[in-house]
Design a protein around this motif. Structure first.
Motif, short mmCIF file in Angstrom:
data_model
loop_
_atom_site.label_atom_id
_atom_site.label_comp_id
_atom_site.label_asym_id
_atom_site.label_seq_id
_atom_site.Cartn_x
_atom_site.Cartn_y
_atom_site.Cartn_z
N ALA A 275 1.36 -6.82 1.65
CA ALA A 275 2.48 -7.77 2.05
C ALA A 275 3.77 -7.18 2.53
O ALA A 275 4.48 -8.24 3.15
CB ALA A 275 2.16 -9.37 0.97
N LEU A 276 4.01 -6.43 1.29
CA LEU A 276 5.35 -5.25 1.62
C LEU A 276 5.53 -4.50 2.77
O LEU A 276 6.49 -3.79 2.87
CB LEU A 276 5.78 -5.24 0.25
N GLY A 277 3.59 -3.63 3.26
CA GLY A 277 3.91 -2.61 3.70
C GLY A 277 4.06 -0.96 3.18
O GLY A 277 5.03 -0.83 3.46
N ALA A 278 3.54 -1.69 1.72
CA ALA A 278 4.37 -0.41 0.63
C ALA A 278 2.84 0.67 1.01
O ALA A 278 1.69 -0.04 0.57
CB ALA A 278 5.15 -0.69 -0.84
N ALA A 279 3.27 2.02 0.85
CA ALA A 279 2.20 3.12 1.06
C ALA A 279 2.18 3.46 -0.88
O ALA A 279 3.00 3.65 -1.59
CB ALA A 279 2.90 4.19 1.64
N GLN A 280 0.98 3.99 -0.97
CA GLN A 280 0.40 4.44 -2.59
C GLN A 280 1.41 5.78 -3.19
O GLN A 280 0.88 6.62 -2.12
CB GLN A 280 -0.79 4.19 -2.95
N ALA A 281 2.04 5.95 -3.52
CA ALA A 281 2.21 7.55 -4.16
C ALA A 281 1.41 8.18 -5.33
O ALA A 281 0.71 6.89 -5.84
CB ALA A 281 3.76 7.93 -4.96
N PRO A 282 1.11 9.68 -5.48
CA PRO A 282 0.19 9.90 -6.16
C PRO A 282 0.15 9.04 -8.10
O PRO A 282 1.66 9.14 -7.82
CB PRO A 282 0.63 11.20 -6.64
N PRO A 283 -0.26 9.13 -9.15
CA PRO A 283 0.11 8.79 -10.06
C PRO A 283 0.16 9.09 -10.62
O PRO A 283 -0.45 10.18 -10.75
CB PRO A 283 -1.72 7.70 -10.29
#
Length: 310
Positions: free
Chosen positions: A229-237
């Protein structure tokens, strides 16, 4: 004599559950009336607060089987609030509305959940009216059913909140009845509601990897739903461990430099508040301190929200 002793023990047990949490500061009682009826609440105010101040407010929603006072003692959030200088509002579910003391987050088909959300908003509005609240820095947090109700509040009234913290909860749109809630808790009902884009407060998710009551799949579903919904991309854990406390895996979702979602998965934690007080219901003292994690997250997001409105 045996009957008198039994009554005395019962009175003592009830008093202990509802006793004010320890520590400096004020524990103030109140009531709010809304579409779902009357709900009582308690507000923690750090010592020395002046009426001409404007402080952030954190709304804390307890889980099933808990009272507001027990939740405050278990989480020790008042200690964090005293150090960080913010107010804490603890609404309490009425056992007439739910015999187990659960917030009815799932009952959207009958609109009971919406009525309860509106009643909680009445309590928040009352706190904002009576106490020195910075209305641009109001955040939500909850455990289990309280986390799910907090999420419903955030998606229903997104402009009212600067941040949301879900501890062991179910994401919005996963259930519409009591039967559906049980399936959703076990991770069998992923959310089917697309959230409005761009208008949600940042989200912190904390969940135990050994939670046998609410599946860890719900934590991932909430984080992914919010990030989309916020257009956010996942970073490495990344893995974090402090001292002898249990390790946690932290995954951030960002849009540019802005942190939109943070997912914290705690190793060997069941259905309990991470880092909570020992001996309390749904509380595990061995995990990372969830109250401090929430306090830092909310403070950062509240500061960003105030700066954006200047």
């Amino acid at each position: 004599r045996a009957a008198e002793q039994a009554v005395a023990r019962t009175v003592e047990a009830v008093a202990a559950v509802n006793a004010p949490p320890p520590g400096a500061g004020d524990w103030l009682a109140g009531q709010a009336l809304g579409p779902a009826g009357l709900r009582r609440f308690f507000l923690f105010r750090p010592a020395g607060v002046r009426n001409d101040e404007r402080l952030p407010l954190l709304v804390m929603l307890h889980g099933c089987g808990q009272t507001a006072a027990a939740f405050a003692r278990s989480t020790r959030m008042n200690r964090v609030a005293a150090q960080g200088r913010f107010l804490v509002l603890y609404p309490e579910q009425d056992r007439a509305a739910n015999p187990q003391g659960c917030w009815n987050w799932y009952d959207t088909r009958s609109r009971h959940a919406d009525a309860e959300a509106a009643t909680l908003m009445a309590a928040i509005d009352q706190a904002c009216l009576l106490y020195p609240v910075d209305r641009d820095a109001v955040a939500l947090a909850g455990l289990s059913a309280g986390a799910s109700m907090a999420a419903l509040l955030a998606v229903t009234y997104p402009s009212r909140f600067c941040a949301l913290a879900m501890h062991s909860g179910v994401p919005p749109g996963s259930a519409h009845s009591a039967a559906g809630a049980l399936a959703a808790m076990h991770g069998r009902h992923p959310p089917v509601v697309a959230l409005a884009t761009g208008n949600l407060p940042p989200l912190l998710v904390i969940h135990g990897r050994d939670d046998g009551v609410v599946s860890l799949r719900n934590a991932h579903a909430a984080a992914e739903q919010w990030a989309a919904a916020l257009g956010a991309a996942q970073a490495p854990p990344r893995q974090i461990q402090r001292g002898t406390r249990r390790a946690m895996t932290v995954t951030d979702f960002r849009r540019g430099r802005r942190l939109c979602v943070r997912l914290c998965e705690v190793e060997a934690l069941g259905h309990a508040w991470s880092g909570g007080a020992a001996g309390m219901l749904f509380s595990d003292e061995k995990g990372p301190d969830a109250s401090r994690l929430i306090g830092r997250f909310v403070a950062t997001q509240g500061a960003d929200a105030r700066a954006a409105k200047r």
